[in-house]
Design a protein around this motif. Structure first.
Motif, short mmCIF file in Angstrom:
data_model
loop_
_atom_site.label_atom_id
_atom_site.label_comp_id
_atom_site.label_asym_id
_atom_site.label_seq_id
_atom_site.Cartn_x
_atom_site.Cartn_y
_atom_site.Cartn_z
N SER A 189 0.75 -1.21 0.14
CA SER A 189 -0.05 -0.02 -0.04
C SER A 189 0.96 1.28 -0.05
O SER A 189 2.06 1.18 0.34
N LYS A 190 0.38 2.15 -0.06
CA LYS A 190 1.03 3.72 -0.23
C LYS A 190 1.50 4.10 1.07
O LYS A 190 1.40 3.50 1.99
N ILE A 191 2.13 5.19 1.23
CA ILE A 191 2.98 5.57 2.33
C ILE A 191 2.12 6.09 3.56
O ILE A 191 2.10 5.69 4.54
N PHE A 192 1.08 7.06 3.07
CA PHE A 192 0.16 7.58 4.01
C PHE A 192 -1.39 7.25 3.92
O PHE A 192 -2.16 7.88 4.60
N CYS A 193 -1.75 6.57 2.88
CA CYS A 193 -2.97 6.31 2.82
C CYS A 193 -3.07 4.70 2.49
O CYS A 193 -2.02 4.10 2.03
N ALA A 210 1.37 7.01 8.85
CA ALA A 210 2.62 6.34 7.91
C ALA A 210 2.45 4.88 8.03
O ALA A 210 2.07 4.05 8.82
N ASN A 211 3.08 4.00 6.81
CA ASN A 211 3.04 2.81 6.78
C ASN A 211 4.38 2.13 7.38
O ASN A 211 5.32 2.66 7.00
#
Lengths: 435, 486, 92
Positions: B20-24, B52-53
């Protein structure tokens, strides 16, 4: 645009018969079934694809959302005067906010919004209503239009402390979607149940307020009417057995610069957060633009009001590489000093007679007892000075309650204690009026 | 004539191999249909807050350790403001004040021996979207699929001196990052991109010349050309005063073989960095640090050495395997499952590589676990699966890896279910052999008369009848003995 | 802050003020100088910056991909869109 727009949109679904309280949502709170305009031409009519967490929680608790309440552009102005939908005045022609006017003149029980810069705290103080800015992190900001994230919190205005507490009970709680949301156990401290359990367990934040310290340095900058109101409130508290003293002069000096530091932090964050409103993806777009820069510049120039433009430019300037250390970085350090000074005042009072209680700081919420549209026309930047009373709570993330026309600030999680104190203050003022 | 020295530093952006993406929580996969991996957060709508991931931090730390960096035990995220249509929030969340890793070093081979290239820092950040220029409408189209895909930016010190060193450095980075599964690090896919900072000075000088930056170089060949062009342009400017060198960002037009000045506003370049109050600091305690350290892979050189000395592979086989972490994992897994190292290496280098090639996949994308390959090899070696059906089974494993169920644990059961196993019914085998001999008495007689090659058509006929499902050695022996009987 | 500097600041922030707005903003900035001087007088040499008012650490989510949002809904409010893209004047 009609005069005195209170709701910019009303709930298309009527009030269910079994609804508990009727609540308005400030226009920084996103809703999928009603537009969220953030008080700005830029977002006029914008519809979110998802609801704010607080909207969900209100509905889950059986409260009815009546509509979206008019606010000043991006919610950081003095008394809502910069709204794209126009300012609001009360029956006597004084400037007020749509939230305060809804509570004064309609059956709406409470308004839930985003407290960026003390606007509704001022309005509640002027209208004799109750306002609570909860401990930072206890109510999720998910689904609110971000403006000054480091200090802003969801806020509640109501006619009584009891109603404000009922709403806060519904709103407080952990949210994984907000990275600043506190753990559930800490959020629960600002609810009636969680607070009473903590009181039974002897937690200090849950003790009643037994001592108030007057932030004299700030209070003295208010006008005589306001100071008289504060004195009356202190008399009422003394009558209830609350001890009264003054904050230390060193604290006063720091509280006085809280506004300057907060203005720097708030404008910088506002500048950065409203960068995203550039006319390309949604919202207002200027017509017939030939280039992307023209599209950005004309859309923003045509859609933003004057105060927002000034705040954006100021926020950008304090972050410039040449200014960062003496402005933004300095403000972050002042924030620490202000927070530490308040914490010391709140902690350092336990004399033997007061051992059973905790301390709060008391101060006005604004400098005068009423303002006119002329006041903000004569000085459109009034808010950057007059927010000196609300900046200490904004910059420190501490809970603050306005009631009976004055403001009390407490230690983290003292929200319920402050609201109960607010009940006393509100009763004292209404008794004083009747007398 | 003055001799000049080119001084080069690289900023390498690498897309992290997360789900998944870094902040969503949008899927990390920017190849999809435009704007199908986006949400209100990564298309710049108001209301969502960044969280954050964790895996991004894990991979940032991993990269830092692979590149011999110090890990900042407290690392924070900051906001960088600028306007561009591919940046929907008009700010990028990055690391300015406390990046995840600092002070590293990568060793490259040069004709003069090994050389250390110092790493200034590695920071974690979000990628921007993609712009597509539509020549029919003369407009620009905006796709936010890549927005907020996690990146690390690896910033080197200006320690590189020529295109060969730059190539060696990039190849070394690519190997290390792929081995650690930080990134696919494919320049041709855009998962690895380099900004080249270059200046020229008289040889022996300690002072740096005017620096220009060429952004988003997408292939090593282009970088080589750009370095040559830009070096010549700088020297020309210094020697002949053809132009005044200014510190600036330049684009590279690979078709024209020229760099060009990018129009930048006078005010650009001050990004108004400040800490993001919505993202709490990441504090890396000893437990977390040690866990990541323990997860680091054996380096390819060490594997190569071990495969040759301990496992007994040829240097060719070892070289082929250590080109890919997936090859190494598969190899080691197959050997652990009981396969002979030489067999496992052969199957990977020949058969697996063949299937990958046929399917347009890279060696890093080998989807077959070592355990499955080990079972497959055992079936073949035990005579339960013909070599040809072994290859068919391998294809089946590739197919299954793309399904939701994936590759099953029991490969023998799969082979059986697919009907690929050799028949163990000797009666049936004998019947087929008898029928084949009866159907072609002339060829059978030719064999009996001493023409050994006559066996081949008979063998082929049996195989056809058996659909390949038999142990070829057993069939051959049975066929000969039946021929000689009659 | 003079008018030229303000103009650059406007450009950086994609704004274009009227001369009157510029006058007001310049006056505002001039007044802030006193603010900054007041802050400068406070010793913050050994004071730690306070970015987060209620500090926590390691507020992280697990690496799990969620279902995507509807592209049509995301694009429904775009002033200009084409073929599933946002559309803007040509960016060179």
């Amino acid at each position: 645009m009609s005069e005195n727009t209170l709701f910019i949109a009303e709930n298309p679904n009527g009030k269910p018969a079994d609804a508990s309280l009727v609540v308005g949502l400030g226009d920084l709170v996103l809703t999928p079934d009603m537009p969220t305009s953030a008080g700005s031409k830029m977002l006029a009519g914008f519809k979110s694809l998802f609801p704010a967490r607080v909207a969900e929680r209100l509905q889950a608790a059986g409260h009815h959302i009546a509509g979206k309440v008019n606010i000043g552009e991006f919610g950081f102005d003095f008394l809502g005067e910069t709204s794209w939908f126009g300012p609001v005045t009360n029956g006597s022609g004084s400037l007020t906010t749509a939230a305060a006017q809804l509570l004064a003149a309609t059956s709406v029980d409470a308004v839930v919004g985003l407290d960026v810069n003390g606007t509704e705290a001022r309005a509640a103080a002027l209208a004799g209503q109750v306002h609570v800015k909860p401990t930072y992190g206890c109510v999720s900001r998910f689904g609110t239009v971000a403006i000054a994230c480091s200090g802003e919190t969801v806020d509640i205005t109501a006619r009584s402390a009891e109603t404000a507490q009922r709403i806060l009970d519904a709103l407080a709680g952990h949210d994984d979607a907000d990275g600043t949301s506190l753990p559930e156990s800490e959020c629960a401290r600002v609810t009636s149940d969680g607070f009473d359990q903590a009181a039974t367990a002897g937690e200090v934040f849950a003790a009643p307020v037994a001592h108030v310290k007057v932030a004299r340095g700030l209070a003295d900058t208010a006008d005589d009417d306001t100071k008289r109101l504060l004195d009356a409130a202190l008399d009422a508290l003394r009558a209830e057995g609350v001890a009264v003293s003054d904050t230390a002069p060193a604290t006063d000096e720091l509280l006085k610069v809280a506004s300057t530091a907060w203005n720097i932090l708030m404008c910088a964050e506002l500048c950065n957060n409203v960068n995203r409103f550039e006319g390309m993806k949604y919202g207002y777009q200027a017509e017939k633009c030939q280039s992307i820069d023209e599209l950005y510049t004309r859309s923003r120039t045509e859609a933003f009001g004057a105060l927002t433009k000034t705040a954006i430019l100021y926020g950008s300037e304090v972050l410039a590489a040449d200014n960062y250390d003496r402005c933004y970085d300095k403000a972050l350090r002042i924030r620490r000093l202000v927070s530490d000074a308040i914490a010391n005042e709140l902690a350092g009072s336990a004399t033997s007679g007061e051992a059973a209680g905790q301390t709060a700081i008391i101060l006005p919420a604004c400098a005068k007892r009423s303002y006119s549209c002329d006041d903000v026309e004569a000085n459109p930047y009034l808010v950057f000075d007059e927010n000196r009373f609300t900046a200490p709570a904004a910059i420190s993330g501490l809970p603050a309650v306005v009631a009976g026309g004055v403001q009390v600030i407490g230690a983290p999680f003292s929200d319920v204690a402050l609201l109960r104190l607010g009940d006393v203050l509100a009763s004292a003022v209404s008794a004083g009026k009747e007398a | 004539m003055t001799a000049y020295e080119t001084v080069i530093g690289l900023e390498v952006h690498v897309e992290l191999a997360t789900k998944s993406k870094i902040f969503c929580s949008c899927e990390n996969g920017s190849d999809a249909e435009p704007n199908t991996h986006v949400c209100p957060a990564c298309c710049g709508m108001p209301g969502m807050l960044p969280v954050a991931n964790r895996q991004v931090v894990n991979l940032g730390m991993t990269a830092g350790m692979m590149l011999n960096c110090d890990i900042n035990r407290t690392t924070t995220f900051d906001k960088k403001s600028y306007y561009y249509p591919d940046l929907p929030a008009s700010y990028q969340t990055t690391q300015w004040f406390a990046p995840v890793a600092v002070n590293g070093c990568v060793t490259i081979d040069t004709p003069n021996g090994p050389k250390d290239i110092r790493i200034k820092q590695i920071h974690m950040e979000e990628d921007a979207g993609k712009l597509v220029h539509d020549n029919l409408t003369f407009t620009t189209l905006v796709d936010f699929n890549r927005t907020s895909v996690p990146l690390i930016e690896i910033v080197s010190q200006p320690d590189l001196r020529n295109a060969d060193e730059v190539e060696a450095y990039l190849e070394r980075l690519r190997t290390l990052l792929r081995f650690a599964k930080v990134s696919s690090a494919r320049m041709e896919k855009g998962t690895m991109r380099a900004d080249v900072n270059l200046s020229v000075r008289p040889a022996g000088s300690d002072e740096l010349g005017v620096r220009t930056e060429m952004k988003n170089m997408a292939s090593i060949a282009a970088i080589r050309r750009a370095i040559e062009y830009e070096t010549a342009r700088h020297i020309d400017a210094i020697e002949n005063g053809t132009e005044e060198l200014v510190q600036e960002t330049r684009g590279w037009n690979d078709d024209a073989g020229q760099s060009f000045s990018m129009r930048t506003k006078e005010t650009a370049g001050d990004y108004r960095y400040f800490p993001d109050p919505n993202i709490m600091p990441v504090v890396i305690d000893d437990e977390w640090y040690d866990r990541i350290r323990a997860s680091l892979p054996e380096l390819p050189e060490a594997k190569r050495e071990r495969y040759m000395t301990e496992v007994g592979l040829s240097d060719y086989d070892a070289d082929m395997l250590v080109q890919s972490r997936a090859f190494c994992d598969c190899f080691e897994g197959a050997v652990e499952a009981g396969a002979a190292p030489k067999d496992a290496a052969n199957w990977i280098i020949t058969n697996c590589a063949g299937v990958l090639n046929k399917r347009g996949m890279t060696s890093d994308e080998l989807p077959v676990p070592g355990n499955a390959l080990g079972q497959l090899i055992a079936l073949v070696n035990d005579g339960k699966l013909s070599s040809a059906n072994g290859k068919r089974l391998l294809e089946t494993l590739f197919d299954l890896s793309e399904t939701e169920e994936g590759i099953p644990d029991d490969v023998a059961a799969l082979a059986d279910a697919e009907g690929l196993l050799n028949s163990s019914d000797t009666g049936a085998l004998e019947a087929v052999v008898a029928a084949v001999i009866a159907a072609d008495p002339e060829t059978a007689q030719a064999y009996r008369d001493g023409r050994e090659k006559a066996l081949n058509p008979l063998f082929g006929a049996c195989m056809k009848e058996l659909k390949g499902k038999c142990d070829t050695q057993v069939l051959r022996e049975l066929l000969i003995s039946e021929l000689m009987k009659s | 802050m003079d008018r030229d500097t303000l103009l650059k600041l406007e450009q950086l922030n994609q704004l274009s003020l009227t001369p009157q707005e510029q006058d007001e903003t310049l006056a505002f900035f001039a007044a802030r100088e006193a603010d900054w001087e007041a802050l400068a007088e406070i010793d913050t040499e050994n004071v730690e910056r306070m970015v987060y008012v209620r500090p926590m650490v390691n507020v992280l989510r697990e690496d799990v991909a969620a279902q995507p949002f509807s592209r049509d809904k995301l694009l429904a409010q775009a002033p200009e869109s084409m073929d599933g893209y946002w559309q803007v004047p040509q960016v060179l």
